[in-house]
Design an enzyme around this catalytic site. Structure first.
Site, mmCIF file in Angstrom:
data_model
loop_
_atom_site.group_PDB
_atom_site.id
_atom_site.type_symbol
_atom_site.label_atom_id
_atom_site.label_comp_id
_atom_site.label_asym_id
_atom_site.label_seq_id
_atom_site.Cartn_x
_atom_site.Cartn_y
_atom_site.Cartn_z
ATOM 1 N N GLU A 435 -28.184 2.731 19.049
ATOM 2 C CA GLU A 435 -29.565 2.995 18.279
ATOM 3 C C GLU A 435 -30.029 4.152 18.580
ATOM 4 O OE1 GLU A 435 -33.750 2.330 17.278
ATOM 5 O OE2 GLU A 435 -32.739 2.598 19.173
ATOM 6 N N GLU A 436 -30.319 4.243 20.178
ATOM 7 C CA GLU A 436 -31.318 5.213 20.837
ATOM 8 C C GLU A 436 -30.926 6.504 20.552
ATOM 9 O OE1 GLU A 436 -34.174 4.427 21.879
ATOM 10 O OE2 GLU A 436 -34.056 2.509 23.042
ATOM 11 N N HIS A 562 -39.321 3.997 27.167
ATOM 12 C CA HIS A 562 -38.216 4.848 27.595
ATOM 13 C C HIS A 562 -38.131 5.303 29.030
ATOM 14 C CE1 HIS A 562 -36.782 5.708 23.183
ATOM 15 N NE2 HIS A 562 -36.557 4.330 23.408
#
Length: 770
Positions: A435-436, A562
């Site tokens: 996803e990232e 993050h």
């Protein structure tokens, strides 16, 4: 009672005879069965209930829902969180493969059915972990006077000692070294570049220095590259991530604020899914429709070197900047009272060089799928999802959600095993990979199974991660707003302080922290991009609910976003300090939504609200947009005429939706009379499921994003994190304003007509006859 003839009466004088007693017993049993049926209410499930019970099925539904909520335990969430965050696990690595199989193991142990993985071969990006990226400053004589380390330091060794965990990088950034003057461009949005040009500063041939926030990082870099930049640097401003100060007492690990060498990692891809296989799943046996060079040429991937830096490194740049002072709204807090300058370049002839070491690789990723099969409608899917890949340890993004989802699965299976409850419809658990990098795992899945999803999927409910501890925050489509609100009223408030103030449910705090005052309800936005709900809504037309917990802040997300400091210490000791009560509440809300969609007889979808929002909100916004177009009176009349037709169709939708409400009520009544005849229910639900699909345009609404096909809610071309209301119309208006022509004018009218066609589709879908 029907008339009984005299002869029949005479023949039946012995009321105590055996045959007659059997007849009376049969009638009594049938009558009691009828009472049980009348008590069924609006729910159905696989539960085997006592037909003679005086307890209604609504009571049973509430009891089952509470049992599931009670079975969700904080200690289990904590256990799962530690399992899933033992080491850095970037998509495509062996470490992330271990996490995938740890999820599969947890789900299998809980009792989910048919737990399996779905692999895809996709293009990912990695740094040179042996050679960190760096920012270098040289004086006019060429002597190096500053070099960034490119690695964030370990602060809690027990949780952060993984090799290469501190590496500072951005996925898909171009590989190379560039030296040039630097230009400061604030947040890097379209208006910032426009205003910079008006201030007489040219980006061409320069290195762009931009702040994170108020937009997707990939869009910032895309705009910088379009403007001619040869490199880019992104940094987190202390005004966003260290608002209480940068001394050790006011940052991590004492608080949630970013420490002085922390950085935000992330992807720069401009689009969703595997960049080499738009529209189609990236399976090993299928052809790739795009090359890396083509992906760079069309702007999907950047070609310039890009890296993130800490606010400490950013200070070394900002304090040397030459040129005029920035506008007041471009000013940040790095360096305290330091005045930011535009550039270009540094004072005293100093020069800037950036070194970026990156590599593109095709790697295997794998989604994890598991099921609780429905007892009544196994081919109707209630889909729950979260991604599990992370930039580093990911204890907040995403594995706070991964741990909660595992516990929801376990608690539901415990309830099934200990009671007679089973969901009427199938609940599908989904753990997405990569996803990232750009919603890759979920996008490839939707591309592979879009036909199946459009036939079977009722709703997709996404929870990416917990971003704070203040309040629930929900994005959803208008047809589901009411159910998102109602579910929150059934979840206990996780905050002791809030409960002491009389706010006993999640809904009460939500209404306090994020109110929509005019509407008298909590604020709910239309879903944008940035997480795995996007391909379901934008590509397949599956309605979605995307939710989390967050704090009230002007910044996009939480300060440690993050960074390598997302480890369990942050969850347990800084963010959710009441024994992970917020994590538990998130799981309870997730389960409440899932059970409601799984067990409601008639699906809880409100097309009347969609029509009302169209008329009261969307159309006025569109009217304001078209009113600003600089066209002749005759041409404007053509646009206005098509707008009027769209308005008329929206009114038709409102009328038809209200009429359909009567059909839904009749269906409730029919089911309560005879739950074994589901034809009315199926007919109504089939139409409800089909309404969102009406807004999918197979030709798409964006030249830049193949996955954007929803004519109402597709992701914005200018910001991949935001939705763009009627994106096709807005894109056409932008094209006309950039290049006025009859063709572009006609495209505006065509796009308005396309939205109108979708509205008419919903009207026709709700009709009994064509």
């Amino acid at each position: 009672m029907p008339y009984v003839g005299v002869g029949a009466q005479k023949a039946s004088t012995n009321l105590t005879g055996g045959p007659m007693m059997k007849a009376y017993a049969f009638v009594l049993a049938f009558f009691l069965l009828g009472l049980g049926v009348l008590a069924l209410g609006k729910h159905h499930s696989g539960r085997r209930f006592n037909q003679y019970s005086k307890v209604s099925i609504d009571d049973i539904h509430e009891t089952d829902a509470k049992t599931i909520q009670d079975n969700i335990k904080s200690e289990n969430i904590k256990k799962y969180l530690r399992i899933f965050t033992q080491e850095p696990h970037i998509a495509g690595t062996d470490a992330n493969k271990k996490v995938a199989y740890a999820i599969a193991s947890a789900w299998t142990e809980a009792g989910l059915e048919d737990v399996h993985t779905l692999p895809y071969e996709v293009l990912l990006s990695y740094p040179d972990f042996e050679n960190p990226n760096s920012v270098v400053i040289q004086n006019s004589a060429g002597k190096e006077i500053f070099r960034s380390k490119g690695v964030s330091p370990v602060i809690i060794p027990d949780e952060q000692s993984g090799k290469y965990a501190g590496h500072q990088w951005l996925a898909y950034g171009g590989n190379g070294t560039v030296s040039a003057d630097v230009v400061y461009i604030n947040r890097g949005n379209a208006n910032d570049f426009k205003n910079l040009k008006l201030m007489g500063v040219d980006v061409k041939g320069k290195i762009a220095l931009m702040r994170y926030g108020h937009g997707f990082r990939g869009d910032k870099v895309y705009k910088a590259q379009q403007a001619g930049a040869i490199g880019a640097i992104l940094f987190s401003d202390t005004s966003d991530v260290a608002q209480d100060g940068v001394d050790s007492e006011h940052v991590y690990p004492k608080t949630i604020w970013m420490p002085n060498e922390g950085v935000q990692r992330g992807s720069l891809m401009h689009g969703d899914g595997d960049p080499l296989s738009p529209f189609y799943p990236s399976k090993k046996e299928l052809f790739k429709g795009r090359t890396i060079e083509e992906a760079k040429d069309d702007g999907t991937l950047p070609s310039i070197p890009v890296l993130p830096v800490s606010y400490t490194t950013a200070l070394q740049l900002l304090k040397r900047m030459s040129g005029r002072a920035v506008p007041s709204d471009w000013q940040g807090f790095v360096g305290g009272n330091l005045t930011y300058k535009l550039g270009p370049g540094f004072v005293n002839g100093e020069k800037l060089t950036i070194n970026v070491h990156s590599e593109l690789k095709t790697k295997r990723i794998r989604n994890v799928i598991g099921y609780i099969r429905g007892a009544e409608e196994p081919d109707r899917y209630i889909m729950l999802g979260n991604h599990f890949d992370a930039w580093v340890y990911g204890s907040i993004d995403p594995n706070s959600g991964t741990a909660v989802l595992a516990e929801v699965a376990r608690a539901m299976m415990q309830t099934i095993n200990e009671t007679s409850w089973r969901p009427a419809r199938t609940i599908v658990f989904n753990a997405w990979d990569a996803e990232e990098f750009g919603l890759i795992g979920s996008t490839e899945f939707v591309e592979e199974f879009v036909d199946v999803l459009q036939k079977r999927a009722v709703v997709y409910i996404n929870m990416d991660c917990i971003q704070g501890n203040a309040s629930l925050h929900v994005d959803t489509v208008p047809t589901l707003e009411h159910i998102a609100i109602e579910a929150a009223k059934h979840v206990p408030n996780p905050s002791k302080r809030e409960r002491s103030r009389g706010r006993n449910t999640v809904y009460d705090t939500w209404m306090k922290v994020f109110p929509e005052k005019k509407a008298g309800r909590p604020k709910i936005r239309v879903p944008g991009g940035g997480s795995d709900h996007a391909p379901f809504l934008n590509f397949a037309g599956v309605p979605v609910i995307n939710f989390n917990y967050k704090n009230y802040t002007t910044f996009d997300t939480y300060p440690l976003y993050h960074s390598m400091y997302e480890t369990p210490f942050t969850n347990i000791h800084l963010m959710d300090t009441e024994d992970l009560a917020v994590h538990r509440a998130i799981g309870q809300y997730w389960a409440e939504l899932a059970k409601t969609f799984a067990d409601e007889v008639v699906l809880p979808m409100n097309t009347t609200n969609l029509a009302s929002v169209m008329i009261k909100s969307y159309l006025p916004q569109l009217k304001a947009s078209i009113s600003g177009i600089n066209v002749s009176r005759i041409d404007f009349e053509s646009i206005r005429t098509q707008y009027a037709l769209l308005s008329k169709s929206s009114q038709d939708l409102l009328v038809m939706s209200k009429k359909f409400q009567e059909t839904m009520q009749f269906t409730f009544h029919s089911f309560s009379q005879n739950p074994y005849d589901a034809k009315h229910v199926n007919a109504v639900n089939e139409r409800l499921i089909s309404t969102e699909r009406c807004f999918i345009n197979p030709r798409g609404v964006s030249k830049h994003n193949p996955s954007a096909r929803h004519v109402l809610f597709s992701v914005s071309d200018s910001d991949s994190y935001s939705n763009s209301l009627m994106a096709g119309i807005q894109n056409a208006i932008h094209s006309y304003e950039t290049s006025p022509s009859k063709k572009n004018l006609r495209e505006i009218i065509n796009q308005i007509s396309t939205v109108q066609y979708s509205v008419i589709c919903v009207v026709n879908t709700l009709r009994d006859v064509i």
